[in-house]
Design a protein around this motif. Structure first.
Motif, PDB file in Angstrom:
ATOM      1  N   VAL A   3       0.760  -0.851  -0.105  1.00 47.86           N
ATOM      2  CA  VAL A   3      -0.062  -0.215  -0.034  1.00 47.86           C
ATOM      3  C   VAL A   3       1.112   1.060   0.022  1.00 47.86           C
ATOM      4  O   VAL A   3       1.555   1.639   0.854  1.00 47.86           O
ATOM      5  N   ALA A   4       0.925   1.982  -0.619  1.00 46.33           N
ATOM      6  CA  ALA A   4       1.424   3.336  -1.436  1.00 46.33           C
ATOM      7  C   ALA A   4       0.733   4.517  -1.428  1.00 46.33           C
ATOM      8  O   ALA A   4       0.221   4.726  -1.426  1.00 46.33           O
ATOM      9  N   LEU A   5       1.400   5.388  -0.365  1.00 43.31           N
ATOM     10  CA  LEU A   5       0.420   7.152  -0.378  1.00 43.31           C
ATOM     11  C   LEU A   5       1.659   7.898  -1.169  1.00 43.31           C
ATOM     12  O   LEU A   5       2.906   7.794  -1.314  1.00 43.31           O
ATOM     13  N   GLY A   6       1.288   8.589  -2.091  1.00 49.68           N
ATOM     14  CA  GLY A   6       1.510   9.672  -2.968  1.00 49.68           C
ATOM     15  C   GLY A   6       1.102  10.736  -2.662  1.00 49.68           C
ATOM     16  O   GLY A   6       0.245  11.049  -2.238  1.00 49.68           O
ATOM     17  N   LEU A   7       1.982  12.009  -2.331  1.00 50.73           N
ATOM     18  CA  LEU A   7       2.111  13.400  -2.423  1.00 50.73           C
ATOM     19  C   LEU A   7       2.743  13.734  -3.432  1.00 50.73           C
ATOM     20  O   LEU A   7       3.362  14.210  -3.985  1.00 50.73           O
ATOM     21  N   GLU A   8       2.006  14.658  -4.589  1.00 50.69           N
ATOM     22  CA  GLU A   8       2.673  15.337  -5.474  1.00 50.69           C
ATOM     23  C   GLU A   8       1.572  16.972  -5.490  1.00 50.69           C
ATOM     24  O   GLU A   8       0.795  16.982  -4.940  1.00 50.69           O
ATOM     25  N   GLY A   9       2.752  18.092  -4.826  1.00 49.82           N
ATOM     26  CA  GLY A   9       2.795  19.891  -5.499  1.00 49.82           C
ATOM     27  C   GLY A   9       3.567  19.819  -6.070  1.00 49.82           C
ATOM     28  O   GLY A   9       4.172  21.385  -5.729  1.00 49.82           O
ATOM     29  N   SER A  10       4.088  19.385  -6.985  1.00 47.06           N
ATOM     30  CA  SER A  10       5.107  20.946  -7.609  1.00 47.06           C
ATOM     31  C   SER A  10       4.462  21.718  -8.696  1.00 47.06           C
ATOM     32  O   SER A  10       5.550  22.158  -8.845  1.00 47.06           O
ATOM     33  N   ALA A  11       3.182  21.969  -8.774  1.00 49.44           N
ATOM     34  CA  ALA A  11       3.069  22.841  -9.699  1.00 49.44           C
ATOM     35  C   ALA A  11       1.735  23.425  -8.594  1.00 49.44           C
ATOM     36  O   ALA A  11       1.894  23.592  -7.750  1.00 49.44           O
ATOM     37  N   ASN A  12       0.400  23.633  -8.678  1.00 51.04           N
ATOM     38  CA  ASN A  12      -0.361  24.896  -8.524  1.00 51.04           C
ATOM     39  C   ASN A  12      -1.730  23.157  -7.660  1.00 51.04           C
ATOM     40  O   ASN A  12      -2.488  23.850  -7.313  1.00 51.04           O
ATOM     41  N   LYS A  13      -1.421  22.043  -8.330  1.00 47.74           N
ATOM     42  CA  LYS A  13      -1.962  21.659  -7.377  1.00 47.74           C
ATOM     43  C   LYS A  13      -1.276  20.512  -6.644  1.00 47.74           C
ATOM     44  O   LYS A  13      -0.656  19.737  -6.202  1.00 47.74           O
ATOM     45  N   LEU A  14      -2.368  19.936  -5.331  1.00 47.47           N
ATOM     46  CA  LEU A  14      -1.996  19.571  -4.421  1.00 47.47           C
ATOM     47  C   LEU A  14      -2.670  18.108  -4.699  1.00 47.47           C
ATOM     48  O   LEU A  14      -4.136  18.235  -3.908  1.00 47.47           O
ATOM     49  N   GLY A  15      -2.263  16.801  -4.953  1.00 41.29           N
ATOM     50  CA  GLY A  15      -3.067  15.728  -4.715  1.00 41.29           C
ATOM     51  C   GLY A  15      -2.651  15.065  -3.345  1.00 41.29           C
ATOM     52  O   GLY A  15      -0.314  14.747  -3.831  1.00 41.29           O
ATOM     53  N   ILE A  16      -2.623  13.675  -2.800  1.00 38.03           N
ATOM     54  CA  ILE A  16      -2.806  12.769  -2.612  1.00 38.03           C
ATOM     55  C   ILE A  16      -3.310  11.294  -2.889  1.00 38.03           C
ATOM     56  O   ILE A  16      -4.360  11.393  -2.352  1.00 38.03           O
ATOM     57  N   GLY A  17      -2.519  10.209  -3.280  1.00 36.35           N
ATOM     58  CA  GLY A  17      -3.038   8.948  -3.412  1.00 36.35           C
ATOM     59  C   GLY A  17      -2.745   8.162  -2.970  1.00 36.35           C
ATOM     60  O   GLY A  17      -1.830   7.812  -2.358  1.00 36.35           O
ATOM     61  N   ILE A  18      -3.333   7.165  -3.010  1.00 34.88           N
ATOM     62  CA  ILE A  18      -3.219   5.467  -2.427  1.00 34.88           C
ATOM     63  C   ILE A  18      -3.545   4.083  -3.164  1.00 34.88           C
ATOM     64  O   ILE A  18      -5.027   4.556  -3.787  1.00 34.88           O
ATOM     65  N   ILE A  19      -2.587   3.929  -2.972  1.00 35.79           N
ATOM     66  CA  ILE A  19      -2.675   2.446  -3.748  1.00 35.79           C
ATOM     67  C   ILE A  19      -2.036   1.344  -3.724  1.00 35.79           C
ATOM     68  O   ILE A  19      -1.636   1.299  -2.809  1.00 35.79           O
ATOM     69  N   GLN A  20      -2.772  -0.028  -3.776  1.00 35.28           N
ATOM     70  CA  GLN A  20      -2.580  -1.055  -3.902  1.00 35.28           C
ATOM     71  C   GLN A  20      -2.853  -2.099  -4.396  1.00 35.28           C
ATOM     72  O   GLN A  20      -3.215  -1.846  -5.127  1.00 35.28           O
ATOM     73  N   HIS A 109       8.671  13.368 -11.699  1.00 34.61           N
ATOM     74  CA  HIS A 109       7.182  13.839 -11.917  1.00 34.61           C
ATOM     75  C   HIS A 109       6.489  13.337 -13.428  1.00 34.61           C
ATOM     76  O   HIS A 109       5.494  12.892 -13.744  1.00 34.61           O
ATOM     77  N   CYS A 110       7.952  13.623 -14.224  1.00 36.99           N
ATOM     78  CA  CYS A 110       6.893  12.867 -15.375  1.00 36.99           C
ATOM     79  C   CYS A 110       7.384  11.734 -15.919  1.00 36.99           C
ATOM     80  O   CYS A 110       6.705  10.869 -16.545  1.00 36.99           O
ATOM     81  N   ILE A 111       8.101  10.533 -15.203  1.00 37.55           N
ATOM     82  CA  ILE A 111       7.815   9.415 -15.242  1.00 37.55           C
ATOM     83  C   ILE A 111       6.670   9.377 -14.670  1.00 37.55           C
ATOM     84  O   ILE A 111       5.900   8.098 -15.244  1.00 37.55           O
ATOM     85  N   ALA A 112       6.022   9.525 -13.488  1.00 33.16           N
ATOM     86  CA  ALA A 112       5.302   9.237 -12.542  1.00 33.16           C
ATOM     87  C   ALA A 112       3.457   9.304 -13.546  1.00 33.16           C
ATOM     88  O   ALA A 112       2.705   8.224 -13.729  1.00 33.16           O
ATOM     89  N   HIS A 113       3.785  10.916 -14.372  1.00 34.57           N
ATOM     90  CA  HIS A 113       3.078  10.624 -15.700  1.00 34.57           C
ATOM     91  C   HIS A 113       3.168   9.466 -16.522  1.00 34.57           C
ATOM     92  O   HIS A 113       2.019   8.948 -17.179  1.00 34.57           O
TER      93      HIS A 113
END
Length: 365
Positions: A3-20, A109-113
């Protein structure tokens, strides 16, 4: 079952996702929206993220129906991006890693996309068109690297669209680029205003196109009455009078989209003509995947799909849940990195604003 928790905030969007194990359990996101005609500054963007990050974290945990003890790894965006927002998110990820005693992983960030796009669409080994506010690249995988075939020589295509939207004083909600897309569609296939077409081999350039539009508006701009002021611009509002031809705001949006997207499709097709080795044989690429925020644009998807069909290839795209910056893509890529033994020490959990796509050794493929 990681179970992974990811935090993204490199620009104007703040996102937190959880993947299993490749399944998205939650993926909330909040966007910093500035007044029309204005961009977003790093300091103000970081302040926005600081205000909402705990709220988004709680939302992600509640939506996934899990507790901190159920999380196996904490993943965060290492770069590229804006310095202040990246630092803020890295600091929070570092804190969670220490408090919850979980391994930490810094993600490109790019590879995550790219990896999220491959997961959602099922694309195997595509040529990737990565288009966003901060990046424009043509990419393909080879020898444990995502290799860059071509890229912008100046500004990113998303930045070009955003800055043009600011010229027209279009709203920033939900996004400047989306409002350009709406204006371009309003009059269907409208009147085309001729713009520079700048392709240099496998690379593209957008700043000259933007300057051309700005000069045209300044030189040939139509004086607007109160009903058509830039603060309340409408698609049918006259904008420039060039050689006794009136071009509306919608015409200019349409013309810009058609020009820059044609440039991108051209270099993408050129990349697909290169050869890759498959089962001991050389074959051209038969898949194309568009990722990044601009990849949500339906006209761009349509043009790529038409090009792919002409080559007997397949075109893949995702919707706004995953093409726009989000935490799930960071979580998923972090889980792939974790599966190949990669982790980030706390003392090495820095950020890199100019973190190139081809800087990353892809050990999980």
């Amino acid at each position: 079952m990681v179970v992974a928790l990811g935090l993204e905030g490199s620009a104007n969007k703040l996102g937190i996702g959880i993947i299993q194990d490749g399944i998205v359990l939650s993926n909330p996101r909040k966007t910093y929206v500035t007044p029309r005609g204005q961009g977003f500054l790093p300091r103000d963007t970081a302040a926005h993220h600081q205000t909402v990050i705990l709220e988004v974290l709680k939302e992600a945990l509640n939506a996934a129906k899990i507790c901190p003890k159920d999380i196996d790894i904490i993943c965060y965006t290492k770069g590229p991006g804006m310095g202040a927002p990246l630092l803020l998110v890295a600091q929070v990820a570092r804190t969670l890693s220490l408090i919850w005693n979980k391994p930490l992983i810094g993600v490109n960030h790019c590879i995550a996309h790219i990896e999220m796009g491959r997961l959602i669409t099922g694309a195997k080994n595509p040529v990737i068109l990565y288009v966003s506010g901060g990046n424009t690249q043509i990419i393909a995988y080879s020898g444990q690297r995502y290799r860059i075939f071509g890229e912008t020589l100046d500004i990113a295509v998303g930045n070009c669209l955003d800055r043009f939207a600011r010229m027209l004083k279009l709203p920033n909600d939900p996004s400047p680029g989306q409002n350009i897309e709406i204006f371009a569609k309003t009059l269907g296939f409208g009147k085309y205003y001729s713009l520079p077409y700048v392709v240099k081999g496998m690379d593209v350039s957008f700043s000259g196109i933007l300057s051309h539009l700005e000069n045209a508006i300044n030189k040939y701009g139509v004086e607007k009455g109160k009903e058509n002021s830039v603060e309340n611009i409408k698609p049918s509002s006259p904008f420039i009078n060039y050689q006794n031809e009136i071009y509306t705001a919608a015409d200019l949006c349409y013309s810009l989209q058609e020009t820059v997207f044609a440039m991108l499709v051209e270099i993408t097709e050129r990349a697909m003509a290169h050869y890759k080795t498959e089962n001991g044989h050389d074959t051209s690429y038969e898949e194309v995947l568009v990722v990044g925020g601009v990849g949500c644009n339906l006209r761009l998807q349509e043009m790529l799909n038409f090009m792919a069909q002409e080559r007997n290839a397949r075109s893949y795209a995702t919707d706004e849940r995953f093409c726009i910056d989000n935490g799930a893509m960071i979580a998923y890529t972090g889980s792939l990195m974790h599966s190949s033994g990669i982790s980030t020490l706390i003392e090495e959990s820095y950020i890199t604003q100019k973190y190139r796509t081809d800087d990353v050794l892809v050990t999980w493929r």
